[in-house]
Every structure is written in C-alpha cells, then in structure tokens.
Design an enzyme around this catalytic site. Structure first.
Site, PDB file in Angstrom:
ATOM      1  N   GLY A 132     -40.246  19.487  -4.621  1.00  0.00           N
ATOM      2  CA  GLY A 132     -40.155  20.941  -4.741  1.00  0.00           C
ATOM      3  C   GLY A 132     -41.247  21.507  -5.619  1.00  0.00           C
ATOM      4  N   TYR A 133     -41.494  20.828  -6.733  1.00  0.00           N
ATOM      5  CA  TYR A 133     -42.529  21.265  -7.678  1.00  0.00           C
ATOM      6  C   TYR A 133     -43.904  21.249  -7.019  1.00  0.00           C
ATOM      7  CZ  TYR A 133     -45.480  21.208 -11.869  1.00  0.00           C
ATOM      8  OH  TYR A 133     -46.457  21.481 -12.802  1.00  0.00           O
ATOM      9  N   ALA A 134     -44.252  20.117  -6.387  1.00  0.00           N
ATOM     10  CA  ALA A 134     -45.573  19.999  -5.773  1.00  0.00           C
ATOM     11  C   ALA A 134     -45.746  20.981  -4.624  1.00  0.00           C
ATOM     12  CB  ALA A 134     -45.795  18.566  -5.286  1.00  0.00           C
ATOM     13  N   SER A 139     -44.447  23.940  -4.317  1.00  0.00           N
ATOM     14  CA  SER A 139     -44.689  25.283  -4.856  1.00  0.00           C
ATOM     15  C   SER A 139     -46.116  25.419  -5.366  1.00  0.00           C
ATOM     16  CB  SER A 139     -43.692  25.596  -5.980  1.00  0.00           C
ATOM     17  OG  SER A 139     -43.942  24.817  -7.128  1.00  0.00           O
TER      18      SER A 139
END
Length: 288
Positions: A153-155, A157
């Site tokens: 999810g972080y990457a 975004s």
C-alpha cells in the site's frame, strides 16, 4: 528562484522533513504557511520561526480531506494570496503485506500522499496559472522507484505520487510553473517512532544508501528550489543507484526482495522445497 519575500506553503509541517523545511525557508526570508492536522506542534514551529525574526503562520487542516483543503486554501488566498512555492510533503502509511492491509487502510495510504498533493495543488493552481509563475515540489521516497516486500500500500501510493509529478509537469509545461521532486533515502524522523517494527522491513540494500536527518533534507529542498532543479535524489549513494534502478529494474528488484522481509508464505514454500530436495521434513529443515 530567490526565496526572500516569497510565500511558501508546506504540508506535513508539524515535524520531520516538513518542520525542517519550514524553518529553512523562513531562514531564507520566505513567509511560510505551515499546514498539518494538529495545531499544537504547528504553533510551536511558528513560534520558533518568529523568535528568529522570520514570518510564519499555521493553518491546521487534514490535507487528505478535500473539504479541509478548500477551507485552508480559501484562508490563504484571502489573507496572503497565491503561494509562490508549494511543498507537498504530507505522507502517511505503514509497511504491510497485502494480506495485512485492510482495504480501508489502503485507501487512507493512497489519500495521503497522492490525493493530498493533488488536492493542495488543485486548490492553488488557477492562481498560479493566472500569475504565470510558481514552483510545486513533491517529497517522495525510494519506494516510488524500488518497492520492497511488505510495503504494497505504501509503495503504491508513492508510485502514484511519482506519476502525478510526471503528469503534472506535462500539464504545466510552458506555463511558467515549475514542477520538481525530491526523493531522499531513509530519513531519521518520528515516523519510525510512530510505527514500531517498520524499520525492520526496510531491505538491507536500501540501508546501504545512507540515513539523512530532516535538516539535511531541508537543505537539499532549498538548493532544489533555488537552482530550479527538476528531480533530485539524495544522498549521493541513492542519486547514483536511482538511474541504474530505472534502467535495469530486474536486478535491483531481485536484490531488494533478497535482502528484504520475506512473506511467511514464501518462507514456508522455501522450506517445503528444501525439504523435498534434501529428503527431510520441513521441521527438520527449520531445526537445521
């Protein structure tokens, strides 16, 4: 760009890179508008700037909320006018595998930083276009180039923020508005205090790129703005690796996976394969 007497707006300005950037801009003579969700830390940074003789004001707002951004922008435009500089620094998110990530959290991670940068830029872009000048600077992370396991999810975004930066630059080409980005390697910030265990999921190869302080990053922000640079990567080790990672993604992707956190299912599959090749049980492989 000469920063003296310019109006600069910084999101995520209550701590870390955002706070350091606000302080550095004020030292250069800019009037800084600090934006973040929590009023108390913002007020503290503003007080520090004013004690040093600088100009700063704070507007508490959740930049992941279009309602908050519109209200914040209306206040800025009415009181001070169109910013000369926007630093989209607000970011959030945890390092999680996909099966650890609730869909609601995935949406939240996409909202900040990607939609937050879009909302803030959109709120001021018409004034910038009418004036024919301005700089929009995005703060990103290496995950936008080299995603690591356990950060889906972080990457994602951060990839979205990188795509927004490139697309926005195409949109605004020839208008007099500059679009830049700054991508530091690991930064020693409160993020790791708020997310215990996150640091353990950073691949060992990424750790070799070096760790920066927020003040060091802020100094690069200033140089990027003053020299009108396009996309900056820092420190020098990351600046050297980044072009190679874009040109040859496969080996860098493998190294990132090899030195990163393995998914438990991948570890279990590896043990099963080893047990078959050795003629032992998975438990015996674990014991060895």
């Amino acid at each position: 760009m000469e920063l003296d007497r310019k109006l600069a707006l910084v999101t995520g300005a209550s701590s870390g890179i955002g706070e350091a950037t606000a302080l550095a801009l004020a030292e250069k003579g800019a009037h800084v508008i600090l934006v973040a969700r929590t009023p108390e830390p913002l007020d503290s940074v503003v007080a520090s700037i004013r004690r040093a003789g600088g100009r700063a004001d704070a507007i508490p707002a959740d930049v992941g909320s279009i309602h908050d951004v519109r209200a914040m922008a209306s206040q800025v435009l009415e009181r001070w006018g169109v910013p000369d500089v926007i630093v989209n620094n607000a970011g959030a998110g945890r390092f999680l595998f996909i099966d650890e990530t609730d869909p609601e959290e995935a949406v939240a991670m996409m909202t900040v930083p990607y939609f937050a940068a879009f909302y803030v830029t959109r709120a001021f872009i018409e004034g910038m276009l009418e004036r024919g000048s301005g700089t929009i600077l995005q703060i990103n992370t290496p995950a936008a180039t080299i995603p690591w396991p356990g950060s889906v999810g972080y990457a994602s975004s951060r990839y979205a923020l990188r795509g927004f930066t490139d697309a926005l630059r195409q949109d605004l080409r020839g208008t007099g508005i500059r679009v830049s980005s700054l991508t530091p390697a690991k930064v020693s910030s409160p993020y790791f205090d708020r997310h215990p265990g996150a640091e353990d999921r950073i691949p060992a190869i990424e750790k070799l790129l070096g760790t920066m302080t927020p003040d060091q990053v802020a100094r690069v922000v200033i140089r990027t703005l003053e020299k009108g640079r396009r996309d900056v990567h820092t420190p020098w080790r990351w600046a050297a690796v980044e072009p190679f990672a874009r040109a040859f993604p496969a080996p860098i992707s493998w190294l990132t996976w090899r030195t990163g956190t393995r998914h438990p299912a991948a570890m279990a599959a590896s043990r099963r394969w080893m047990s078959k090749s050795k003629g032992t049980s998975p438990n015996e492989v674990d014991a060895s």
